[in-house]
Structures are given as C-alpha cells and as structure tokens.
Design a protein around this motif. Sequence first.
Motif, PDB file in Angstrom:
ATOM      1  N   LYS A  67       0.878  -1.172   0.000  1.00 47.88           N
ATOM      2  CA  LYS A  67       0.000   0.000   0.000  1.00 47.88           C
ATOM      3  C   LYS A  67       0.918   1.225   0.000  1.00 47.88           C
ATOM      4  CE  LYS A  67      -3.762   2.426   0.498  1.00 47.88           C
ATOM      5  NZ  LYS A  67      -4.416   2.854  -0.697  1.00 47.88           N
ATOM      6  N   LEU A  68       0.925   1.946  -1.104  1.00 42.69           N
ATOM      7  CA  LEU A  68       1.803   3.101  -1.260  1.00 42.69           C
ATOM      8  C   LEU A  68       0.990   4.386  -1.224  1.00 42.69           C
ATOM      9  CD1 LEU A  68       3.992   1.675  -4.159  1.00 42.69           C
ATOM     10  CD2 LEU A  68       4.458   1.585  -1.710  1.00 42.69           C
ATOM     11  N   TYR A  69       1.615   5.457  -0.760  1.00 38.13           N
ATOM     12  CA  TYR A  69       0.963   6.756  -0.653  1.00 38.13           C
ATOM     13  C   TYR A  69       1.819   7.815  -1.334  1.00 38.13           C
ATOM     14  CZ  TYR A  69      -1.597   4.373   3.055  1.00 38.13           C
ATOM     15  OH  TYR A  69      -2.365   3.489   3.763  1.00 38.13           O
ATOM     16  N   THR A  70       1.155   8.804  -1.921  1.00 33.09           N
ATOM     17  CA  THR A  70       1.882   9.934  -2.484  1.00 33.09           C
ATOM     18  C   THR A  70       2.289  10.863  -1.349  1.00 33.09           C
ATOM     19  OG1 THR A  70      -0.069  11.326  -2.760  1.00 33.09           O
ATOM     20  CG2 THR A  70       0.484   9.830  -4.591  1.00 33.09           C
ATOM     21  N   THR A  71       3.198  11.773  -1.638  1.00 30.83           N
ATOM     22  CA  THR A  71       3.619  12.747  -0.639  1.00 30.83           C
ATOM     23  C   THR A  71       2.426  13.569  -0.170  1.00 30.83           C
ATOM     24  OG1 THR A  71       5.808  12.870  -1.654  1.00 30.83           O
ATOM     25  CG2 THR A  71       5.177  14.691  -0.209  1.00 30.83           C
ATOM     26  N   ASP A  72       1.569  13.983  -1.090  1.00 27.61           N
ATOM     27  CA  ASP A  72       0.390  14.772  -0.721  1.00 27.61           C
ATOM     28  C   ASP A  72      -0.550  13.991   0.199  1.00 27.61           C
ATOM     29  OD1 ASP A  72       1.192  17.027  -2.121  1.00 27.61           O
ATOM     30  OD2 ASP A  72       0.092  16.469  -3.941  1.00 27.61           O
ATOM     31  N   GLU A  73      -0.727  12.689  -0.071  1.00 28.63           N
ATOM     32  CA  GLU A  73      -1.577  11.864   0.789  1.00 28.63           C
ATOM     33  C   GLU A  73      -1.009  11.771   2.204  1.00 28.63           C
ATOM     34  OE1 GLU A  73      -3.608   8.654  -2.261  1.00 28.63           O
ATOM     35  OE2 GLU A  73      -1.485   8.405  -1.745  1.00 28.63           O
ATOM     36  N   ARG A  76      -1.418  15.217   3.917  1.00 29.03           N
ATOM     37  CA  ARG A  76      -2.824  15.437   4.265  1.00 29.03           C
ATOM     38  C   ARG A  76      -3.211  14.611   5.499  1.00 29.03           C
ATOM     39  NH1 ARG A  76      -4.298  16.312  -0.076  1.00 29.03           N
ATOM     40  NH2 ARG A  76      -5.122  18.357  -0.074  1.00 29.03           N
TER      41      ARG A  76
END
Length: 86
Positions: A67-73, A76
């Motif tokens: 499960k990967l997340y962007t920097t913005d995610e 936030r």
Amino acid sequence: MKTEALKINVAQRILSISDKELLQKIKNLLDKENVFSYDAEGNPITGSDYIKDLDAINKEIDGQTAKLYTTDEVLRRVADDNKLAL
C-alpha cells in the motif's frame, strides 16, 4: 576497568578465539545488541531487523501488494491527524 581498556581486552580475547561456533555466538550477540535506530514508539531497532523490514517491504513492492501513498496523501493524513491546515 575503564571503557577503553575493556574494549582492548575484549578485542584481544576475541582475536585469539579459533572456535567458529563461539565466534558466531559473539557475532549474534553483537548484532542483537547493536541498536541501529528507534521506531516511533521508542523501541530499539537492530541493523538486522531494519534490513529484514526493508526486504519485506521490497518484496511487497515487487509483488505489487504494498500500500503506497503519495507525498500529498501523507501530508494530508498528518495534517488531518494533528488538526493542521495545509
């Protein structure tokens, strides 16, 4: 015995050991006690634990199950958890 003298004494004794099993035990003890970092809760992480975690994460990434997340995610989520405005 002062720290430096103790280190020299231990090093000399280790260098004189020829028993491979005893040397492996010493290595395992040092690896276990060698704190590399600490986790978010302040628990110690050894270098070998850190490498195992990285290997597991890389395996998940390679298998496309991570499960990967962007920097913005991430930003936030941190902001929301701490009631901060972005």
